[in-house]
Design a protein around this motif. Structure first.
Motif, short mmCIF file in Angstrom:
data_model
loop_
_atom_site.label_atom_id
_atom_site.label_comp_id
_atom_site.label_asym_id
_atom_site.label_seq_id
_atom_site.Cartn_x
_atom_site.Cartn_y
_atom_site.Cartn_z
N GLU A 147 0.78 -1.12 -0.10
CA GLU A 147 0.00 0.17 0.02
C GLU A 147 0.74 1.41 0.08
O GLU A 147 0.34 2.20 -0.18
N GLY A 148 2.22 1.16 0.33
CA GLY A 148 3.09 2.28 0.31
C GLY A 148 4.48 1.76 -0.29
O GLY A 148 4.82 0.74 -0.07
N LEU A 149 5.31 2.70 -0.64
CA LEU A 149 6.73 2.39 -1.12
C LEU A 149 7.30 2.30 0.16
O LEU A 149 8.34 1.47 0.15
N ASN A 150 6.93 2.40 1.34
CA ASN A 150 7.42 2.10 2.71
C ASN A 150 7.18 0.75 3.18
O ASN A 150 7.73 0.08 4.08
N GLU A 151 6.17 0.10 2.32
CA GLU A 151 5.82 -1.32 2.44
C GLU A 151 6.49 -2.25 1.52
O GLU A 151 6.10 -3.52 1.47
N LEU A 152 7.40 -1.76 0.72
CA LEU A 152 7.96 -2.59 -0.45
C LEU A 152 8.69 -3.82 0.12
O LEU A 152 8.53 -5.08 -0.30
N PHE A 153 9.20 -3.60 1.41
CA PHE A 153 10.17 -4.75 1.86
C PHE A 153 9.38 -5.19 3.16
O PHE A 153 8.45 -5.82 3.04
N GLU A 154 9.86 -5.00 4.32
CA GLU A 154 9.28 -5.43 5.39
C GLU A 154 8.72 -4.42 6.54
O GLU A 154 8.57 -4.82 7.76
N GLN A 155 8.28 -3.39 6.01
CA GLN A 155 7.53 -2.43 7.01
C GLN A 155 6.20 -3.03 7.26
O GLN A 155 5.54 -2.45 8.34
N SER A 156 5.62 -4.03 6.69
CA SER A 156 4.14 -4.44 6.85
C SER A 156 4.28 -6.08 6.78
O SER A 156 4.83 -6.45 5.46
N ASN A 157 3.80 -6.72 7.56
CA ASN A 157 3.65 -8.26 7.22
C ASN A 157 1.81 -8.56 7.28
O ASN A 157 1.60 -9.80 7.65
N TYR A 158 1.11 -7.49 6.83
CA TYR A 158 -0.45 -7.70 6.93
C TYR A 158 -0.76 -8.22 5.56
O TYR A 158 -0.17 -8.03 4.54
N ASN A 159 -1.56 -9.27 5.86
CA ASN A 159 -2.19 -9.73 4.51
C ASN A 159 -3.42 -8.87 4.06
O ASN A 159 -3.72 -7.64 4.53
N SER A 160 -4.26 -9.38 2.88
CA SER A 160 -5.27 -8.59 2.40
C SER A 160 -6.27 -8.19 3.32
O SER A 160 -7.05 -7.23 3.31
N GLU A 161 -6.43 -8.90 4.37
CA GLU A 161 -7.50 -8.73 5.51
C GLU A 161 -6.92 -8.08 6.63
O GLU A 161 -7.47 -7.77 7.63
N ARG A 162 -5.65 -7.42 6.33
CA ARG A 162 -4.89 -6.41 7.32
C ARG A 162 -4.84 -7.24 8.60
O ARG A 162 -4.71 -6.65 9.87
N ARG A 163 -4.55 -8.48 8.73
CA ARG A 163 -4.24 -9.41 9.73
C ARG A 163 -2.59 -9.83 9.52
O ARG A 163 -2.07 -9.87 8.36
N LEU A 164 -1.87 -9.73 10.63
CA LEU A 164 -0.41 -10.03 10.56
C LEU A 164 -0.35 -11.47 9.92
O LEU A 164 -1.13 -12.35 10.54
N SER A 165 0.55 -11.84 9.05
CA SER A 165 0.84 -13.21 8.49
C SER A 165 2.18 -13.42 8.47
O SER A 165 3.11 -12.65 8.50
N SER A 166 2.45 -14.85 8.85
CA SER A 166 3.77 -15.34 8.85
C SER A 166 4.33 -15.51 7.17
O SER A 166 5.42 -15.66 6.98
N ILE A 167 3.53 -15.31 6.55
CA ILE A 167 3.65 -15.21 5.07
C ILE A 167 3.74 -14.03 4.57
O ILE A 167 2.77 -13.35 4.45
N VAL A 168 5.19 -13.87 3.75
CA VAL A 168 5.18 -12.61 2.88
C VAL A 168 5.25 -13.01 1.40
O VAL A 168 6.21 -13.38 1.01
N TYR A 169 4.39 -12.67 0.90
CA TYR A 169 4.16 -13.18 -0.71
C TYR A 169 3.38 -11.83 -1.46
O TYR A 169 2.28 -11.64 -1.37
N ARG A 170 4.44 -11.44 -2.19
CA ARG A 170 4.01 -10.03 -3.16
C ARG A 170 3.49 -10.44 -4.40
O ARG A 170 2.77 -9.66 -5.09
N ASP A 171 3.74 -11.69 -4.92
CA ASP A 171 3.27 -12.20 -6.26
C ASP A 171 3.62 -10.77 -7.35
O ASP A 171 2.90 -10.33 -7.78
N PHE A 172 4.98 -10.69 -7.14
CA PHE A 172 5.39 -9.39 -7.93
C PHE A 172 6.10 -9.83 -9.27
O PHE A 172 6.68 -10.80 -9.55
N THR A 173 5.92 -8.94 -10.29
CA THR A 173 6.81 -9.01 -11.63
C THR A 173 7.37 -7.73 -11.90
O THR A 173 7.05 -6.56 -11.28
N ILE A 174 8.18 -7.82 -12.71
CA ILE A 174 9.14 -6.60 -12.98
C ILE A 174 9.15 -6.55 -14.59
O ILE A 174 9.52 -7.35 -15.05
N GLU A 175 8.64 -5.23 -14.87
CA GLU A 175 9.45 -4.94 -16.49
C GLU A 175 10.30 -3.87 -16.43
O GLU A 175 10.10 -2.77 -16.14
N PHE A 176 11.33 -4.43 -17.45
CA PHE A 176 12.32 -3.37 -17.40
C PHE A 176 12.51 -2.89 -18.85
O PHE A 176 12.35 -3.66 -19.95
#
Length: 942
Positions: free
Chosen positions: A148-177
């Motif tokens: 939800e923010g550039l400050n959350e790109l890495f580990e500032q938040s471990n919330y899942n989509s329900e805003r509950r903390l989760s032991s899983i950090v899964y961004r499902d990210f892709t990069i286009e260069f």
């Protein structure tokens, strides 16, 4: 390294620099990538390198002669992968090989693989048979970790989509260069992919080629900006600008500091109170009814010097018999001043106290409380003293003394006058001792100076304050009712340090406690009456007591208004941009700040601590008044500049220690620094420690102010935060109280397995005459006397048997650790014995004594609650153990403080040793293109 089966392990491309079994670096350097022409698949390869480690330096694309090269080259007609690199006939084939190796490998069931050859849809190992490259179906169900923010790109938040903390950090990210960009932008893109991988516990490939949930587009453009919108991150600009943007994302400090503005105040109430005082009225009454050879008995709340002066005055005027007694702890003073000289060499003394059976808030042991600790002070090796409580006693106190032949040599009694005072809720009564004069047969009660002021404050001042306040639906809860309520009180009262442990006689300390806690209770009750919700955040209640012998009582009460100037707190960084040729970020609340790259620490003690191996520190929050709150992260020493808290937290259990929550509980902060000196690298190879060295700096500042005048009082006004709030009540909630955010921020970052909350209790008697001569009724148990030098409280989750077993083991580990220290063990036994002597037989529920190996260990049992402000009740799936430590440390010094520091340290060390002594199970998920890493919770404790 020749076996490709080990390539993605610490026997291959990944390193274990500190030898703790946890991957913490990159062991290879990639060469030839520039000559190949920036193959897009190197982004995937970089993401996989990052995913396989918990820490790294972003330098694997640089010339590092100490590392094994992994060389990329365009040559021949075949695509071959070996442990030394990849050769391919074209740039496109090289990119596909890198992407395949990152996404699919390992996928072999043979013992060793030295070569892999790829061709369209097929692969073969060790020049063997060609195999179809068939990917497994997409069968994972990992919860997404939205950005939800550039400050959350890495580990500032471990919330899942329900805003509950989760032991899983899964961004499902892709990069286009965008290939229009050059070498430097591509290099930073690869490092960005590596960092995204390192901060993920679960990852899906390919990273390039597809567009999935979180898509990163790095484009050449005439406009320079970084923008995040709806899970799409767009980085655009020319080569130099894109490099700067990516460098900021990779290395910049994008944490949003709490914007604490100066809070303007205006005075809404300022009143002075003066009174002639009890002494003036008592002297006037004696003069009025004076008769020659008068017999005078006086109870007055004054120092012994003043009381002796009055006695000598009246005797000099012709009185025949004069007793001027203290109306504060009268039983104590009566025995000390009048009875003790009579008993001489008595062998045995009995003290009978009347059992309190009235309708007030006092406990049945009330008169015994007013006696403490005189019985122990007069007891010697040659004299025994027995204290009892009796219902049918004719007097308040009856004392008998016997000589060595068991002959009665003293038989005396005392009747103590009391007043009736309504409690703050006007539904209960307290019966404090009061002043009284008896001249011959004429008797008159007088309010003590303390009672006079107390009645004025409660009846005339408190009801008028809230009428002048600007209130809304959040007042008294997430923001204060007023800014400050200051009480400057001057009286002539008893102030004596006893030659007995940490005890003292201080009637104004008792008034300080009544003013503070009963004011909090007043607003709590008022909130319930007005809104149905307790007002637990009234504002700063600041009682300043001044003992001036011989002075008339006076006070000044000042109330200042709370003005809500705090803008909504920014939560997310939404964009990066250039301003005056400098890089800035903008938040969701349109706050703009310059991007910084340094971690400046203001506290010299914090800076000094970071010189220890494996210790780092940063500012985790700012308090309500704007004071910094720091966090220590104590890990096995590494040479990496990037470290993923979440990844490391998978490989090792994490223990969070909070200190200084209540600022007048002074032992936990120095205990933490002592602990840090003693923690060795062997222990840190098994666990990680995260700590807050003082979570209530506003309370600490007030405590330092208060002890200047009264260095040994308990000073509970400094217990809570700057506005009288137990800030644990608003944890995990949006509020203006940064001190409530520090522990949740570290919980978000590390998901600790264990939370140790270091606290303290009074080191001497805690009494409040206007609240039933006891500690405040808001507490379910009594803290009248310390029940131990060191004890623990475990938070017990209903219906969580695994957690209960861990708590059982923690109680044993900590109790044994304290028991091995003779001083702490003996003091624990001494205090338990005292509680059993005075209180436990009569009011057991108020003085519980559940012990484990001779150490008290209480349990707080609650159900799992997703709205709880306690970590373990809110997230039992993450937290295995939450413990509160208690030391008798409220404003103590010297040897007493040293004992408390040792107790806190030993307790914390025992839990650390318990967790470090066990092996945890790491679960790896590995299918085609999908990789996951998790550790089973709760902890497995031996």
């Amino acid at each position: 390294m020749n076996d490709l089966l080990n390539f993605w392990t610490i026997d291959g491309a990944i390193s274990d620099w500190n030898g703790d079994g946890v991957p913490d670096g990159i062991a290879i350097r990639v060469t030839g990538w520039k000559e190949v022409g920036l193959p897009e698949g190197l982004i995937d390869f970089s993401a996989r390198l990052g995913y396989e480690t918990s820490a790294m330096n972003p330098d694997f694309l640089s010339e590092m002669p100490t590392r094994s090269p992994f060389h990329l080259s365009i040559e021949g007609e075949r695509t071959i992968i070996t442990a030394k690199g990849i050769c391919a006939p074209t740039k496109e084939a090289m990119s596909e090989a890198l992407r395949w190796f990152a996404s699919e490998w390992p996928k072999a069931s043979i013992e060793s693989v030295t070569t892999i050859e790829l061709r369209s849809g097929q692969y073969r190992l060790n020049e063997g048979t060609w195999l179809l490259d068939e990917s497994e179906g997409d069968n994972h169900s990992w919860p997404l970790t939205p950005v939800e923010g550039l400050n959350e790109l890495f580990e500032q938040s471990n919330y899942n989509s329900e805003r509950r903390l989760s032991s899983i950090v899964y961004r499902d990210f892709t990069i286009e260069f965008d290939q229009k960009l050059g070498i430097h932008a591509f290099k930073e893109t690869c490092y960005y992919a590596a960092k995204m991988g390192m901060y993920s516990t679960h990852i899906q490939f390919p990273i390039t080629g597809d567009e999935r949930t979180f898509h990163v587009m790095i484009h050449h453009d005439h406009r320079a900006i970084v923008n995040l919108e709806k899970q799409h991150l767009l980085v655009r600009g020319n080569e130099e600008e894109v490099v700067s943007f990516l460098h900021a994302l990779n290395h910049g400090d994008l944490r949003i500091p709490r914007d604490v503005k100066e809070k303007p105040t205006d005075t809404i109430l300022n009143v002075d109170w003066t009174n002639e005082g009890e002494r003036f009225e008592i002297e006037a009454f004696v003069e009025k009814v004076w008769q020659p050879n008068a017999s005078i008995e006086v109870f007055i709340s004054e120092s012994k010097l003043v009381r002796d002066h009055l006695k000598h005055l009246w005797l000099s005027q012709g009185a025949s018999d004069v007793h001027v007694r203290s109306s504060f702890k009268p039983g104590f003073h009566w025995i000390q001043e009048e009875v003790l000289p009579l008993i001489g060499e008595a062998k045995h003394v009995t003290i009978a106290c009347l059992e309190e059976t009235g309708d007030g808030m006092e406990m049945p042991i009330r008169w015994l409380q007013e006696l403490y600790p005189i019985d122990e002070m007069i007891e010697t090796n040659d004299r025994t003293v027995d204290v009892s409580i009796k219902k049918d006693l004719k007097h308040t106190y009856e004392v008998k003394a016997y000589d060595r032949e068991d002959q009665l040599i003293v038989d005396t009694y005392l009747d103590v006058p009391t007043s009736q005072v309504p409690y703050i809720n006007e539904q209960s009564w307290s019966y404090p001792t009061t002043s009284c004069v008896t001249v011959n047969a004429q008797k008159q009660l007088f309010q003590t100076d303390r009672e006079r002021f107390w009645r004025y404050y409660v009846q005339e001042v408190l009801p008028t304050i809230h009428e002048q306040l600007d209130l809304d639906e959040q007042s008294g809860m997430t923001k204060p009712l007023f800014h400050s309520l200051t009480l400057d009180v001057t009286m002539s009262e008893e102030e004596t340090k006893l030659d007995f442990e940490h005890e003292r006689i201080s009637s104004l300390e008792a008034l300080h406690e009544d003013l503070y806690f009963n004011t909090l209770e007043y607003y709590r009750e008022l909130g319930l009456q007005r809104t149905g919700v307790a007002w637990n955040t009234p504002g700063a209640v600041l009682p300043f007591m001044h003992v001036v012998e011989g002075s008339k009582p006076k006070a000044t009460i000042t109330v200042t208004r709370w003005q809500d100037v705090q803008a909504p707190n920014s939560r997310f960084v939404q964009s990066l941009f250039f301003k005056n040729n400098e890089l800035h970020y903008e938040t969701d609340q349109h706050v703009q700040r310059k991007v910084t790259y340094s971690n400046d620490l203001e506290d010299e003690r914090i800076v000094e601590a970071t010189k220890q191996p494996g210790v780092s520190a940063f500012e985790v929050s700012r308090s309500f008044n704007g004071n910094p709150i720091y966090a220590f992260e104590i890990t096995a020493e590494t040479n990496a500049s990037w470290q993923s808290a979440r990844k490391l937290g998978v490989y090792k259990p994490t223990i969070l220690i909070e200190t200084g929550h209540h600022a007048n509980e002074v032992s936990s902060v120095p205990a933490l620094y002592e602990l840090m000196k003693r923690i060795d690298q062997k222990t840190l190879k098994a666990i990680t420690i995260v700590a807050i060295p003082g979570s209530n700096p506003d309370g600490t500042a007030l405590h330092q102010q208060l002890i200047k005048e009264h260095p040994e009082w308990k000073h509970h006004a400094a217990r809570f935060n700057a506005v009288g709030l137990e800030f644990n009540h608003v944890r995990f909630q949006d509020s203006v109280f940064g001190e409530a955010m520090s522990a949740p921020a570290l919980i978000n970052r590390w998901l600790p397995d264990v939370y140790i909350d270091n606290h303290g209790i009074p080191a001497h008697e805690w009494i409040q005459p206007f609240a039933g001569y006891n500690s405040p009724p808001r507490f379910p148990v009594s803290y009248w006397l310390p029940n131990a030098m060191m004890y623990g409280i475990g938070k017990d989750v209903d219906d969580c048997e695994e957690h209960r077993l861990i708590l059982d083991k923690a109680t044993v580990w900590s109790a044994k650790a304290i028991g091995k220290n003779d001083r702490l063990h003996n003091k624990n036994k001494q205090w338990q014995s005292r509680i059993k002597r005075y209180a436990y037989p009569h009011v057991a529920k108020k003085f519980p004594l559940p012990t484990v190996h001779h150490m008290i260990f209480n349990r707080w049992q609650e159900k799992e609650d997703s709205d709880s402000t306690h970590y373990i009740y809110r997230y039992p799936e993450l937290c295995s153990l939450e413990i509160v430590t208690e030391a008798a440390d409220e404003t103590v010094y010297g040897d007493w403080l040293d004992d408390c520091v040792n107790g806190q340290r030993l307790f914390n060390e025992s839990i650390i040793e318990m967790v470090a002594s066990t092996n945890q199970t790491i679960e790896k998920e590995s299918t085609s293109k999908r990789f996951g890493l998790r550790r089973s919770r709760p902890l497995r404790i031996k």
